[in-house]
Structure formats: C-alpha cells, structure tokens
Motif scaffolding. Sequence first.
Motif, short mmCIF file in Angstrom:
data_model
loop_
_atom_site.label_atom_id
_atom_site.label_comp_id
_atom_site.label_asym_id
_atom_site.label_seq_id
_atom_site.Cartn_x
_atom_site.Cartn_y
_atom_site.Cartn_z
N TYR A 156 0.86 -1.18 0.00
CA TYR A 156 0.00 0.00 0.00
C TYR A 156 0.90 1.23 0.00
O TYR A 156 1.73 1.40 0.89
CB TYR A 156 -0.92 0.03 1.22
CG TYR A 156 -1.67 1.34 1.36
CD1 TYR A 156 -2.65 1.70 0.43
CD2 TYR A 156 -1.38 2.23 2.39
CE1 TYR A 156 -3.32 2.90 0.54
CE2 TYR A 156 -2.05 3.43 2.51
CZ TYR A 156 -3.02 3.77 1.58
OH TYR A 156 -3.68 4.97 1.68
N HIS A 158 0.98 5.27 0.12
CA HIS A 158 0.14 6.40 0.54
C HIS A 158 0.73 7.73 0.08
O HIS A 158 1.93 7.99 0.26
CB HIS A 158 0.02 6.40 2.07
CG HIS A 158 -0.71 7.58 2.62
ND1 HIS A 158 -2.07 7.74 2.49
CD2 HIS A 158 -0.27 8.69 3.28
CE1 HIS A 158 -2.44 8.86 3.07
NE2 HIS A 158 -1.37 9.46 3.55
N LYS A 159 -0.12 8.56 -0.49
CA LYS A 159 0.26 9.92 -0.87
C LYS A 159 -0.34 10.90 0.13
O LYS A 159 -1.53 10.83 0.43
CB LYS A 159 -0.25 10.25 -2.27
CG LYS A 159 0.33 9.41 -3.39
CD LYS A 159 -0.23 9.85 -4.73
CE LYS A 159 0.36 9.06 -5.88
NZ LYS A 159 -0.15 9.53 -7.19
N LYS A 160 0.48 11.81 0.64
CA LYS A 160 -0.02 12.80 1.60
C LYS A 160 -0.88 13.86 0.92
O LYS A 160 -1.67 14.53 1.57
CB LYS A 160 1.14 13.44 2.35
CG LYS A 160 1.84 12.47 3.29
CD LYS A 160 2.93 13.14 4.09
CE LYS A 160 3.57 12.17 5.06
NZ LYS A 160 4.67 12.78 5.85
N PRO A 166 4.13 8.90 -3.72
CA PRO A 166 4.00 8.20 -2.44
C PRO A 166 5.09 8.57 -1.44
O PRO A 166 6.26 8.64 -1.78
CB PRO A 166 4.10 6.73 -2.84
CG PRO A 166 3.61 6.69 -4.25
CD PRO A 166 4.12 7.97 -4.85
N HIS A 183 -4.60 -6.40 2.36
CA HIS A 183 -4.74 -4.97 2.07
C HIS A 183 -5.14 -4.21 3.33
O HIS A 183 -4.61 -3.11 3.58
CB HIS A 183 -5.77 -4.75 0.97
CG HIS A 183 -5.96 -3.30 0.61
ND1 HIS A 183 -5.00 -2.55 -0.02
CD2 HIS A 183 -7.01 -2.44 0.83
CE1 HIS A 183 -5.42 -1.31 -0.19
NE2 HIS A 183 -6.64 -1.22 0.32
N LEU A 187 -2.99 -1.20 5.19
CA LEU A 187 -3.55 0.09 5.59
C LEU A 187 -3.27 0.35 7.07
O LEU A 187 -2.94 1.47 7.46
CB LEU A 187 -5.06 0.12 5.33
CG LEU A 187 -5.53 0.15 3.88
CD1 LEU A 187 -7.05 0.01 3.82
CD2 LEU A 187 -5.09 1.42 3.19
N SER A 190 0.38 1.33 7.54
CA SER A 190 0.60 2.69 7.06
C SER A 190 0.11 3.71 8.07
O SER A 190 0.79 4.70 8.36
CB SER A 190 -0.13 2.89 5.72
OG SER A 190 -0.03 4.24 5.30
N ALA A 191 -1.06 3.47 8.64
CA ALA A 191 -1.68 4.45 9.53
C ALA A 191 -1.11 4.42 10.95
O ALA A 191 -0.92 5.47 11.57
CB ALA A 191 -3.19 4.21 9.59
N ARG A 274 7.55 -0.93 6.94
CA ARG A 274 6.93 0.39 6.71
C ARG A 274 8.03 1.40 6.49
O ARG A 274 8.95 1.53 7.30
CB ARG A 274 6.08 0.81 7.90
CG ARG A 274 5.38 2.18 7.73
CD ARG A 274 4.64 2.53 9.01
NE ARG A 274 3.82 3.73 8.87
CZ ARG A 274 4.27 4.98 9.04
NH1 ARG A 274 5.56 5.19 9.33
NH2 ARG A 274 3.45 6.01 8.90
N GLU A 276 8.72 5.54 5.53
CA GLU A 276 8.16 6.88 5.41
C GLU A 276 9.27 7.85 5.05
O GLU A 276 10.34 7.83 5.66
CB GLU A 276 7.49 7.31 6.71
CG GLU A 276 6.84 8.67 6.64
CD GLU A 276 6.04 9.04 7.87
OE1 GLU A 276 5.51 10.17 7.93
OE2 GLU A 276 5.94 8.20 8.78
#
Length: 283
Positions: A156, A158-160, A166, A183, A187, A190-191, A274, A276
């Motif tokens: 997954y 993620h785009k801010k 991403p 999936h 999520l 990511s969160a 993960r 970032e």
Amino acid sequence: MAAVTAALIKQVRDDTGAGMMDVKKALTEADGDVARAKEIIRAKGIQAAGKREGRSAQEGTIASRVVDTVNGQVGYAVELNSETDFVAKTPKFVAFADQVLDEAIAAEASTADEVLAAKSGDSTVKESVEEAAALFGEHVKVGQVAKIQGDKVEIYAHKKSAEMPPSIVAIIATDEAGAKVAHEAALQVSAMGAKWLSREDVPADVVESERRVATEKSQAEGKPETIIPKIVEGRMNSFYKENVLLEQSYVKDESKSIADLFDEVGGKLTAFARLEVGKGSED
C-alpha cells in the motif's frame, strides 16, 4: 587523443566531487588534460553537485513493486530523497526513483548499500545518484530500503496529497489465506506504524527497559508494592498493543485485533515493513 584512464577519472572525481560520467565527458573534451577537465566541470556547474553532499535530503518519494518468483512473491521498496518537495514531485524525479527500483530488483538488493552497489548502465546506482544531483540541482540520495518475501505480498503506497508521489509505503507478507485481508493489514501498518510483528519479535533489551520504566513510574506514583507487578504487566500489555502489529486494535473495528482479522480468514501474517520519507537516518 590521450587515453581517459581510471586513474585520471578518480583524480578528477576526488578533486571535484562530480559524477563519473560527467568526469569522463570532461576528460574526453579536454583530451586527458586534468586541469582543463576541472575547468570544464566548473564551467558547467557540475562541481557543485559534490558540495551538495553536506545538505540535508529529507524529502522525496518511495518507489515500490511486488515481483513474482518461483518461491512466492517479493515486495521491494526504495526511498529516494531530495532536498525539496518541489523536486520530489517532478516527473523526472519520480521516473528516476522507478529506475533505481528497477536496478535494485535486478540486483535482488535488500539494503541501501546493496542498492548503491547495483549495476546501472555502465556504472553503479551510486554513480547514477551522484550524477542526478547535478540534473536536479539538489543533493539526492538513496534512503531506506525494504525487501519482504512471502507466499503473497501486498503493498500500500500512501500519498499525503494528490500532487505528491507516495511518501509512505507499507509491505505485508502473508500465506495464501491471509491474502484476503492483506490490504487491510497494509492500511493498518501505514496508519498506525507498528514496530514489530509479534511480542516475541520485540528485542529483550527493549522489553527490559520498558518494564523498568513501568516499575519506576508505578513506584513514583506511590502505588502499593503488592500491586505494582500487576500494574507493570498492564502497562506492558499497553506497550505491546501500541507497538506490536498483531496486537494492535484494527483501525476499522477496534473490537478486534489484527490477529483476530487474520484468524477470521484462517490466515497468517508473516512479515511487514513500513517506510516513510524522511524517517530514516540523517545524511
């Protein structure tokens, strides 16, 4: 025409900080004259690329992909950093990040050092990244790298914001049955940013430190000695619930844990990562 030797290239690179291909071109144009090659590099502003190394590159993007293999699937993610988000969102920078990812996959790289050493055309990714600094006018570097393998792998990205590439990528590896909820788990990662898969994965020194802090905090609060062990266990459970993926509450239904989510489909979550942007080591 004078021969452009490896020794000449190294000499000019050491003195200017320019990329290998730029040095080759300058030496060829200067017919092997080192002093003239340096002048050419200075005139083209290439030397400044080497000086950018001292500047912080904490923006950028993360390129990622799942690759099928004979033993299942492998998820790759490579962070490419720039100094500004202005550069990070340009199509050329995103395309270059994808190129670096391609080269990392071809080399089956699992660390930043392995990515930098991977082949890139006639040189290496490290040299390509150095040359990219001159192209983008900013310090560019390879940041965090992840390689996760399993029966099934889910990514997954993620785009801010819509205009940015991403900036957070979660990779989840599961067995066949677990793929049904992979999936959702991606999520979650990511969160919520779990640090470990299970409590058995938490390093012993971390557990010892957390337990010591919990004990001292309970003592400082004046709790009766007889109930401190129970309080400490409660605080340790809270620590695990916050930091261990399988024990985290599912963000879409806090009545169940991530472990419950996989139990419902008879599946297993076997590994995760993960990344970032900007959260890796400093330059």
